[in-house]
Design a protein around this motif. Structure first.
Motif, PDB file in Angstrom:
ATOM      1  N   ASP A 114       2.678   4.561   1.403  1.00  0.00           N
ATOM      2  CA  ASP A 114       3.055   4.904   2.778  1.00  0.00           C
ATOM      3  C   ASP A 114       2.179   6.034   3.323  1.00  0.00           C
ATOM      4  O   ASP A 114       1.952   6.131   4.538  1.00  0.00           O
ATOM      5  CB  ASP A 114       4.543   5.277   2.871  1.00  0.00           C
ATOM      6  N   THR A 129       0.863  -1.179   0.000  1.00  0.00           N
ATOM      7  CA  THR A 129       0.000   0.000   0.000  1.00  0.00           C
ATOM      8  C   THR A 129       0.902   1.233   0.000  1.00  0.00           C
ATOM      9  O   THR A 129       2.083   1.139   0.358  1.00  0.00           O
ATOM     10  CB  THR A 129      -0.905   0.055   1.251  1.00  0.00           C
ATOM     11  N   ARG A 161       6.121  12.993   7.047  1.00  0.00           N
ATOM     12  CA  ARG A 161       5.991  13.462   5.667  1.00  0.00           C
ATOM     13  C   ARG A 161       4.792  14.380   5.438  1.00  0.00           C
ATOM     14  O   ARG A 161       4.792  15.145   4.480  1.00  0.00           O
ATOM     15  CB  ARG A 161       5.920  12.303   4.654  1.00  0.00           C
ATOM     16  N   PRO A 175       6.698   4.051  -0.562  1.00  0.00           N
ATOM     17  CA  PRO A 175       6.697   5.515  -0.500  1.00  0.00           C
ATOM     18  C   PRO A 175       6.108   6.167  -1.749  1.00  0.00           C
ATOM     19  O   PRO A 175       6.366   5.721  -2.880  1.00  0.00           O
ATOM     20  CB  PRO A 175       8.175   5.860  -0.354  1.00  0.00           C
ATOM     21  N   HIS A 177       2.693  -6.417   5.892  1.00  0.00           N
ATOM     22  CA  HIS A 177       2.379  -5.168   5.192  1.00  0.00           C
ATOM     23  C   HIS A 177       3.667  -4.429   4.871  1.00  0.00           C
ATOM     24  O   HIS A 177       4.543  -4.296   5.720  1.00  0.00           O
ATOM     25  CB  HIS A 177       1.472  -4.315   6.090  1.00  0.00           C
ATOM     26  N   GLN A 178       3.764  -3.937   3.636  1.00  0.00           N
ATOM     27  CA  GLN A 178       4.957  -3.214   3.215  1.00  0.00           C
ATOM     28  C   GLN A 178       4.547  -1.888   2.571  1.00  0.00           C
ATOM     29  O   GLN A 178       4.078  -1.846   1.431  1.00  0.00           O
ATOM     30  CB  GLN A 178       5.758  -4.053   2.212  1.00  0.00           C
ATOM     31  N   PRO A 179       4.694  -0.767   3.292  1.00  0.00           N
ATOM     32  CA  PRO A 179       4.351   0.532   2.703  1.00  0.00           C
ATOM     33  C   PRO A 179       5.317   0.895   1.573  1.00  0.00           C
ATOM     34  O   PRO A 179       6.516   0.680   1.685  1.00  0.00           O
ATOM     35  CB  PRO A 179       4.484   1.512   3.871  1.00  0.00           C
ATOM     36  N   THR A 217       1.721  12.873  11.356  1.00  0.00           N
ATOM     37  CA  THR A 217       2.471  11.710  10.902  1.00  0.00           C
ATOM     38  C   THR A 217       3.611  12.159   9.993  1.00  0.00           C
ATOM     39  O   THR A 217       3.562  13.243   9.388  1.00  0.00           O
ATOM     40  CB  THR A 217       1.551  10.726  10.142  1.00  0.00           C
ATOM     41  N   SER A 224      -5.473   5.383   6.488  1.00  0.00           N
ATOM     42  CA  SER A 224      -4.770   4.742   7.597  1.00  0.00           C
ATOM     43  C   SER A 224      -5.485   3.529   8.174  1.00  0.00           C
ATOM     44  O   SER A 224      -4.970   2.899   9.104  1.00  0.00           O
ATOM     45  CB  SER A 224      -4.506   5.767   8.715  1.00  0.00           C
TER      46      SER A 224
END
Length: 356
Positions: free
Chosen positions: A108, A106, A325, A129, A125-127, A323, A112
Motif C-alpha cells: 500500500d 502491491t 500513513r 498494507p 489492483h489490491q494494495p 498520502t 506510486s
C-alpha cells in the motif's frame, strides 16, 4: 477535460514525478539521483558514439548492451530485456504479464507508478498494507492473486526483503509472475537475480538511473526466463522497436562494464547514508532502516510538510508525500557528505527556531 479524450484518459490519475526545480545553488535531495555522476568510461563512450552514425537507427535488440548485462549477472542474453528506463520495462511488464482475472498485489506504501499502470491497462489492483514497522508482510501475500510487484528495497521506506522471503512468494505462486523491482538494490540489499534460474515465474527489473548515475540517459532492463522475456519483446515491438538510441546503448554498455566505479561510488553512498542516519537521529528523528540511496524519516514533534517548506527556503529540496500513513515522513536522498552536513545544519536551525 475535452470531448476528444478517450474514455480511458478520463479515468486516469497520472503519476506525479519528483520536482526538477530550476533554482540556483540548490541541494537536490528529492529524486534519489546519484550525487556523483556516471562512470567516466560511460561519458567517453557517449561522446565517441556521437558521430555521423546517428543518421542510422540503433540496434533494436540492443545486443551489445544485453551481452554486457548478461555477463555482469551470469545469465544468457536470452534472459535479458532492455527498455527506455525501468518505467518502460515495468509498463511492458504490466501489459505483457500481469493482466489476469485476479487482482495484482502491491504494497500500500510503495512506488506510486504501480497503481497508475493498473489504471492504464485495466488491471485489478489490491494494495497490501505494510506492517506496523513499515515492512512488507510476506504472509499477507500468500493469497490468490493475478501477480505480485514488489520493490526491493521498497520505496519510499528503503526497507529490503531477504532472498528467502522472496523465494517464499515464488513458491507460493508458481502460476503467477512475481516482479521484483530492484531500482535501489545496489545500495546494500541482495539481488534476486540468482533465483531466476530456479523460478520461472520471477522477473527482476533494474535501472541504471540510481547506482550508475545515469538518470538522464533512461536505460532499464529486466532479467527472467526466456518465455517472460519473449512476452516483453512482443509488447515492445508492438509499441516501439527502437526504445534505446545509440548514445544510450553505448553509455549503458560502458557503465555496466565499469564494476570498479560502481563498487566505489555505491560504497561511498552507503557510508554517507550511515552518517546521515546518525545526524538525523541526533536531531530527534525516527529513521527507518534503509538499504537504498535515501532515508525515510519523521520527527515526533514537527510537521513534515512544514519541515520540507522550511528546507526549501534554504534551497534544500526533499520529498514529502501527502498520502495516508506517510504524511509525517520525509524521504531524503543521500547526497554528498557536504550536502548531508548542510541538510543536518539546516534542520538543526529549523528545529531550534521553532523551539524558541
Amino acid at each position: 477535460m475535452s470531448r476528444f479524450w478517450s474514455p480511458i484518459v478520463h479515468s486516469l490519475t497520472p503519476y506525479v514525478p519528483g520536482e526538477q526545480p530550476k533554482l540556483a545553488n540548490l541541494i537536490k535531495l528529492n529524486t534519489n539521483e546519484s550525487p556523483y555522476g556516471p562512470s567516466p568510461a560511460a561519458l567517453a563512450a557517449i561522446r565517441a558514439a556521437a558521430d555521423d552514425t546517428l543518421r542510422l537507427y540503433p540496434d533494436p535488440a540492443s545486443d551489445r548492451l544485453r551481452a554486457a548485462i548478461a555477463q555482469a549477472h551470469g545469465v544468457g542474453m536470452e534472459h535479458v530485456f532492455i527498455g527506455n528506463g525501468s518505467d518502460e520495462v515495468l509498463a511492458h511488464t504490466f501489459q505483457a504479464l500481469l493482466q489476469h482475472d485476479a487482482p495484482l498485489l502491491t504494497p500500500d506504501i510503495t512506488y506510486s507508478f504501480y497503481p497508475v499502470y493498473c489504471g492504464l491497462y485495466g488491471i485489478a489492483h489490491q494494495p497490501v498494507p505494510l506492517d506496523g514497522a513499515m515492512r512488507v508482510d510476506v504472509e499477507a501475500y500468500l493469497r490468490p492473486c493475478g501477480g505480485i510487484v514488489l520493490p526491493n528495497p521498497n520505496a519510499p521506506t528503503g526497507i529490503a526483503l531477504g532472498l528467502d522471503e522472496i523465494a517464499t512468494l515464488l513458491r507460493a505462486h508458481p502460476e503467477r509472475v512475481v516482479v521484483i523491482d530492484e531500482a535501489y538494490v545496489d545500495f546494500g540489499a541482495d539481488s534476486a537475480i540468482p533465483l531466476v534460474r530456479e523460478y520461472p515465474n520471477l522477473l527482476v527489473v533494474r535501472t541504471l538511473s540510481k547506482s550508475h548515475g545515469l538518470a538522464g540517459l533512461r536505460v532499464g532492463y529486466a532479467i527472467g526466463q526466456p518465455d517472460l522475456i519473449e512476452a516483453l519483446n512482443r509488447v515492445k515491438d508492438s509499441f516501439n522497436s527502437y526504445p534505446l538510441d545509440r548514445l544510450a546503448q553505448a553509455g549503458a554498455e560502458a557503465a555496466i562494464a565499469d564494476r570498479e566505479w560502481l563498487a566505489r561510488t555505491t560504497g561511498k553512498i552507503i557510508e554517507t547514508r550511515s552518517g546521515l542516519v546518525s545526524s538525523l537521529k541526533n536531531l530527534g528523528f525516527e529513521v527507518l532502516p534503509s538499504q537504498a540511496n535515501f532515508v525515510f524519516a519523521r520527527h515526533p514533534d514537527r510537521d513534515a510538510a512544514a519541515l520540507a517548506a522550511a528546507l526549501r527556503e534554504r534551497s534544500i529540496i526533499v520529498r514529502h508525500f501527502r498520502t495516508p500513513r506517510i504524511a509525517e515522513w520525509l524521504r531524503i536522498t543521500v547526497g554528498t557528505d557536504e550536502e548531508c552536513r548542510s541538510l543536518a545544519e539546516a534542520l538543526k536551525a529549523i528545529l531550534n527556531r521553532n523551539a524558541d
